[in-house]
Design a protein around this motif. Structure first.
Motif, PDB file in Angstrom:
ATOM      1  N   ALA A   1       0.813  -1.219   0.000  1.00 34.18           N
ATOM      2  CA  ALA A   1       0.000   0.000   0.000  1.00 34.18           C
ATOM      3  C   ALA A   1       0.844   1.265   0.000  1.00 34.18           C
ATOM      4  O   ALA A   1       0.461   2.285  -0.566  1.00 34.18           O
ATOM      5  N   GLU A   2       2.021   1.220   0.641  1.00 30.91           N
ATOM      6  CA  GLU A   2       2.843   2.417   0.760  1.00 30.91           C
ATOM      7  C   GLU A   2       3.787   2.624  -0.424  1.00 30.91           C
ATOM      8  O   GLU A   2       4.546   3.590  -0.458  1.00 30.91           O
ATOM      9  N   HIS A   3       3.777   1.723  -1.404  1.00 30.26           N
ATOM     10  CA  HIS A   3       4.679   1.850  -2.547  1.00 30.26           C
ATOM     11  C   HIS A   3       4.347   3.106  -3.350  1.00 30.26           C
ATOM     12  O   HIS A   3       3.170   3.431  -3.555  1.00 30.26           O
ATOM     13  N   PRO A   4       5.353   3.847  -3.827  1.00 32.69           N
ATOM     14  CA  PRO A   4       5.084   5.119  -4.523  1.00 32.69           C
ATOM     15  C   PRO A   4       4.491   4.974  -5.919  1.00 32.69           C
ATOM     16  O   PRO A   4       3.858   5.916  -6.416  1.00 32.69           O
ATOM     17  N   VAL A   5       4.681   3.841  -6.578  1.00 33.39           N
ATOM     18  CA  VAL A   5       4.244   3.713  -7.971  1.00 33.39           C
ATOM     19  C   VAL A   5       2.741   3.980  -8.143  1.00 33.39           C
ATOM     20  O   VAL A   5       2.348   4.758  -9.021  1.00 33.39           O
ATOM     21  N   PRO A   6       1.846   3.363  -7.355  1.00 36.40           N
ATOM     22  CA  PRO A   6       0.414   3.641  -7.547  1.00 36.40           C
ATOM     23  C   PRO A   6       0.068   5.116  -7.369  1.00 36.40           C
ATOM     24  O   PRO A   6      -0.732   5.664  -8.126  1.00 36.40           O
TER      25      PRO A   6
END
Length: 218
Positions: free
Chosen positions: A157-162
């Motif tokens: 959820a915390e990944h920057p890509v989305p």
């Protein structure tokens, strides 16, 4: 026959509901342009349309929401599911391609005319405080897209890509709306958004090495 009659009654009620909603929105926007948002009341709006105050609140929670209109434009669940599933195919559809198709589909389903778009722009120019409420609506839809991208790509959820993908593509989608409704434009919204995303591809060509690096970090 009874089932057919019931279906017809439901259809008539829904059409009447849509007409009432559209009338409320049109009247609220016209009054806002003529008198300002504070220059008329819900009661006056109801009297003009011929409905009760109670009925008004069955359609909109506030006068501001009536001015902004419906925020119910959502894609069918099967299309959202198809977006997620396109990341599970072999080979998976590239994320940018899948997002392009999703935005084009959403744009193709818009039920707003050029005149309505201009009217809404004029309303926001007169009452800029409504922009914050409009952005709040957009934020909830943006979060839905962030969640869908994360699920499709198998990212935390915390990944920057989305978030970055939603921010960049959301900006292009809004710019594409301005171009689509511009005087003299003859392209469909899907054509406009695809053209702009092609420009994005030109600026940032896909790099297999970078893609592999991103996968290694997940």
């Amino acid at each position: 026959m009874p089932d057919s009659a019931n279906n017809e009654d439901v259809g008539l009620r829904e059409r009447k509901r849509r007409r009432t909603r559209a009338s409320l929105v049109a009247a609220a926007r016209r009054r806002t342009l003529e008198h300002g948002l504070a220059g008329f009341t819900v009661e006056q709006l109801c009297d003009e349309i011929g409905i009760s105050r109670r009925t008004f609140f069955n359609y909109f929670p506030s006068k501001e929401d009536a001015v902004l209109g419906s925020s119910d434009e959502v894609l069918p669940q099967q299309i959202l599911d198809g977006f997620v599933a396109s990341g599970r195919t072999v080979p998976p559809k590239p994320l940018l391609d899948a997002l392009t198709d999703l935005l084009a589909e959403f744009g193709a389903r818009m039920a707003i005319s050029r005149e309505e778009y201009r009217l809404m722009s004029a309303v926001l120019h007169r009452e800029p405080q409504l922009i914050a409420k409009l952005f709040a609506r957009a934020e909830s839809k943006a979060q839905l897209l962030v969640d869908l991208i994360a699920v499709r790509e198998g990212l935390p959820a915390e990944h920057p890509v989305p978030r970055v993908a939603t921010f960049v593509l959301g900006g292009l989608a809004r710019r594409s709306l301005d171009e689509f409704f511009a005087e003299g434009n003859e392209l469909s919204y899907p054509d406009v958004i695809r053209r702009n995303i092609d420009a994005l591809r030109y600026l940032f060509p896909s790099s297999p090495a970078l893609q592999n690096q991103n996968q290694d970090t997940t």
